[in-house]
Design a protein around this motif. Structure first.
Motif, short mmCIF file in Angstrom:
data_model
loop_
_atom_site.label_atom_id
_atom_site.label_comp_id
_atom_site.label_asym_id
_atom_site.label_seq_id
_atom_site.Cartn_x
_atom_site.Cartn_y
_atom_site.Cartn_z
N VAL A 120 0.83 -1.20 0.00
CA VAL A 120 0.00 0.00 0.00
C VAL A 120 0.86 1.25 0.00
CG1 VAL A 120 -1.64 1.35 1.37
CG2 VAL A 120 -2.00 -1.11 1.05
N SER A 121 2.00 1.20 0.71
CA SER A 121 2.87 2.39 0.78
C SER A 121 3.54 2.71 -0.54
CB SER A 121 3.95 2.17 1.86
OG SER A 121 4.90 1.21 1.45
N THR A 122 3.53 1.77 -1.49
CA THR A 122 4.19 2.00 -2.79
C THR A 122 3.20 2.20 -3.93
OG1 THR A 122 4.34 -0.38 -3.24
CG2 THR A 122 6.20 0.64 -2.10
N LEU A 123 1.92 2.33 -3.61
CA LEU A 123 0.93 2.52 -4.66
C LEU A 123 0.83 3.99 -5.04
CD1 LEU A 123 -2.00 0.23 -3.42
CD2 LEU A 123 -0.20 -0.31 -5.06
N ALA A 124 0.48 4.21 -6.31
CA ALA A 124 0.24 5.57 -6.77
C ALA A 124 -1.10 6.06 -6.24
CB ALA A 124 0.25 5.62 -8.30
N GLU A 125 -1.25 7.36 -6.11
CA GLU A 125 -2.54 7.93 -5.75
C GLU A 125 -3.42 7.98 -6.99
OE1 GLU A 125 -2.13 11.69 -3.88
OE2 GLU A 125 -0.89 10.94 -2.22
N VAL A 126 -4.60 7.39 -6.88
CA VAL A 126 -5.54 7.40 -8.00
C VAL A 126 -6.87 7.92 -7.53
CG1 VAL A 126 -4.42 5.48 -9.17
CG2 VAL A 126 -6.24 5.01 -7.55
N ASP A 127 -7.69 8.35 -8.49
CA ASP A 127 -9.01 8.83 -8.13
C ASP A 127 -9.81 7.72 -7.47
OD1 ASP A 127 -8.38 11.24 -9.27
OD2 ASP A 127 -9.25 10.73 -11.22
N GLU A 128 -10.59 8.06 -6.47
CA GLU A 128 -11.35 7.06 -5.73
C GLU A 128 -12.25 6.25 -6.64
OE1 GLU A 128 -14.42 6.80 -1.93
OE2 GLU A 128 -13.38 8.65 -2.40
N GLU A 129 -12.83 6.88 -7.67
CA GLU A 129 -13.74 6.17 -8.54
C GLU A 129 -13.02 5.20 -9.48
OE1 GLU A 129 -14.04 9.50 -12.10
OE2 GLU A 129 -15.58 9.42 -10.55
N GLU A 130 -11.69 5.35 -9.61
CA GLU A 130 -10.93 4.50 -10.52
C GLU A 130 -10.11 3.44 -9.80
OE1 GLU A 130 -8.44 6.96 -12.85
OE2 GLU A 130 -10.05 7.78 -14.06
N GLU A 131 -9.91 3.58 -8.48
CA GLU A 131 -8.91 2.78 -7.81
C GLU A 131 -9.23 1.29 -7.79
OE1 GLU A 131 -10.44 3.32 -3.20
OE2 GLU A 131 -8.52 4.14 -3.83
N THR A 132 -10.48 0.93 -7.92
CA THR A 132 -10.84 -0.48 -7.82
C THR A 132 -10.63 -1.24 -9.12
OG1 THR A 132 -13.15 0.01 -8.37
CG2 THR A 132 -12.55 0.02 -6.04
N LYS A 133 -10.28 -0.58 -10.20
CA LYS A 133 -10.23 -1.29 -11.48
C LYS A 133 -8.87 -1.25 -12.16
CE LYS A 133 -11.74 2.62 -14.36
NZ LYS A 133 -12.74 3.09 -15.34
N ILE A 134 -7.85 -0.67 -11.53
CA ILE A 134 -6.58 -0.51 -12.22
C ILE A 134 -5.47 -1.25 -11.48
CG2 ILE A 134 -6.01 1.65 -11.04
CD1 ILE A 134 -4.75 2.56 -13.71
N ASN A 135 -4.57 -1.89 -12.24
CA ASN A 135 -3.37 -2.52 -11.70
C ASN A 135 -2.19 -1.64 -12.05
OD1 ASN A 135 -4.16 -5.50 -10.79
ND2 ASN A 135 -5.35 -4.98 -12.61
N VAL A 136 -1.35 -1.35 -11.06
CA VAL A 136 -0.35 -0.29 -11.21
C VAL A 136 1.06 -0.81 -10.95
CG1 VAL A 136 -2.03 1.45 -10.48
CG2 VAL A 136 -0.52 0.40 -8.77
N PHE A 137 2.04 0.04 -11.28
CA PHE A 137 3.42 -0.18 -10.87
C PHE A 137 3.58 0.31 -9.43
CE2 PHE A 137 3.99 0.07 -15.47
CZ PHE A 137 4.87 -0.98 -15.70
N GLN A 138 4.47 -0.35 -8.69
CA GLN A 138 4.81 0.17 -7.38
C GLN A 138 5.80 1.31 -7.55
OE1 GLN A 138 5.16 -4.15 -5.80
NE2 GLN A 138 4.87 -2.90 -3.97
N ARG A 139 5.81 2.23 -6.58
CA ARG A 139 6.63 3.43 -6.68
C ARG A 139 7.34 3.70 -5.37
NH1 ARG A 139 2.32 3.68 -10.10
NH2 ARG A 139 2.30 5.19 -11.80
N LEU A 140 8.53 4.30 -5.47
CA LEU A 140 9.23 4.81 -4.30
C LEU A 140 9.44 6.29 -4.50
CD1 LEU A 140 11.99 2.13 -3.53
CD2 LEU A 140 9.77 2.42 -2.43
N ASN A 141 9.33 7.03 -3.42
CA ASN A 141 9.49 8.48 -3.48
C ASN A 141 10.69 8.91 -2.65
OD1 ASN A 141 7.09 8.98 -5.05
ND2 ASN A 141 5.91 8.49 -3.22
#
Length: 256
Positions: A58-79
């Motif tokens: 969860v700490s490496t996920l991108a911020e996405v719109d709440e309405e979109e977050e349930t349908k997208i698979n993402v890359f993990q990220r470090l900041n």
């Protein structure tokens, strides 16, 4: 026995022909179930708990719109962690890919009586440096990618107790990505590698066609590879994305 006697070290480069996809659920609420579905039948003694793994993801996920977050698979990220700022890949995912490919090859080649099978030698003899957890997803100039190029939308159909259902799978992707990482190969007391460089090439010749990451069945994640031995006493060349702030136990460079 010192490091040089136990391990032979190689630098491996994967250059992806087209698209590399992210495969981590973008919705934090789905992460624990996603991890639970992939956990081994028997938990290793030193393995982290499901809650700890879920917190890391969860700490490496991108911020996405709440309405979109349930349908997208993402890359993990470090900041900024470990000197990296952008898209990353777990070395554990790469080792899993190598093990899976070795199992397939082993099933086709069999084994010589009295010797370990190809897959057993690869599973027990191919590792990565213990201080390396993440590697950056690079472009062809060696710079860390900071965001996905776009998304793939793929309709899927499945059966449920209520009948046939349809959904849309969505994956982030990048084009022409590069992964550079180090592998350690176990050696015998006579300095013979348990897995030869030819064996590694065989594994990756299959893996390059099979593909790495999500959507392999649709032709994504295919790569060209290069394997180079690292001389004893030398560091693996630091990547541009890591040179700015590479410190602590997570840095990629390893000395004998």
């Amino acid at each position: 026995m010192d490091l040089r006697q136990l391990w032979k070290r190689y630098q491996v480069t994967w250059d992806f022909y087209d698209r590399l996809c992210g495969g981590t659920p973008g919705d934090p609420k789905l992460v624990e179930g996603w991890i639970n579905a992939r956990k081994p039948k028997a938990k290793p003694a030193d393995a982290r708990s499901l809650e700890e793994l879920a917190s890391e993801v969860v700490s490496t996920l991108a911020e996405v719109d709440e309405e979109e977050e349930t349908k997208i698979n993402v890359f993990q990220r470090l900041n900024g962690d470990s000197g990296m700022n952008g898209l990353v890949m777990r070395m554990g995912n790469i080792r899993s890919h190598i093990k899976d490919c070795a199992r397939v090859i082993s099933s086709l080649t069999g084994k010589i009586e009295g010797e370990k099978s190809f897959s057993v030698r690869a599973i027990n003899g191919v590792y990565y440096p213990p201080q390396v957890y993440w590697i950056p997803v690079l472009d062809q100039d060696g710079n860390q990618m900071t965001k996905a190029e776009g998304v793939i939308e793929q309709p899927v159909h499945f059966m449920t107790p209520q009948g046939k259902r349809s959904a849309i799978k969505v994956f982030e992707y990048v084009r022409d990505a590069r992964l550079v990482f180090e592998l350690w190969i176990l050696q015998t007391l006579k300095a013979k590698a348990v897995v030869s460089v030819g064996d590694l090439e065989t594994i990756m010749m299959y893996g390059a066609v099979h593909g790495f990451g999500p959507e392999r069945g649709r032709g994504e994640g295919k790569y060209h590879f290069q394997i180079e031995e690292i001389e004893h006493g030398k560091k693996m060349e630091l990547l541009p994305a890591l040179k700015r702030n590479s410190r602590g136990p997570e840095k990629v460079a390893v000395e004998d």
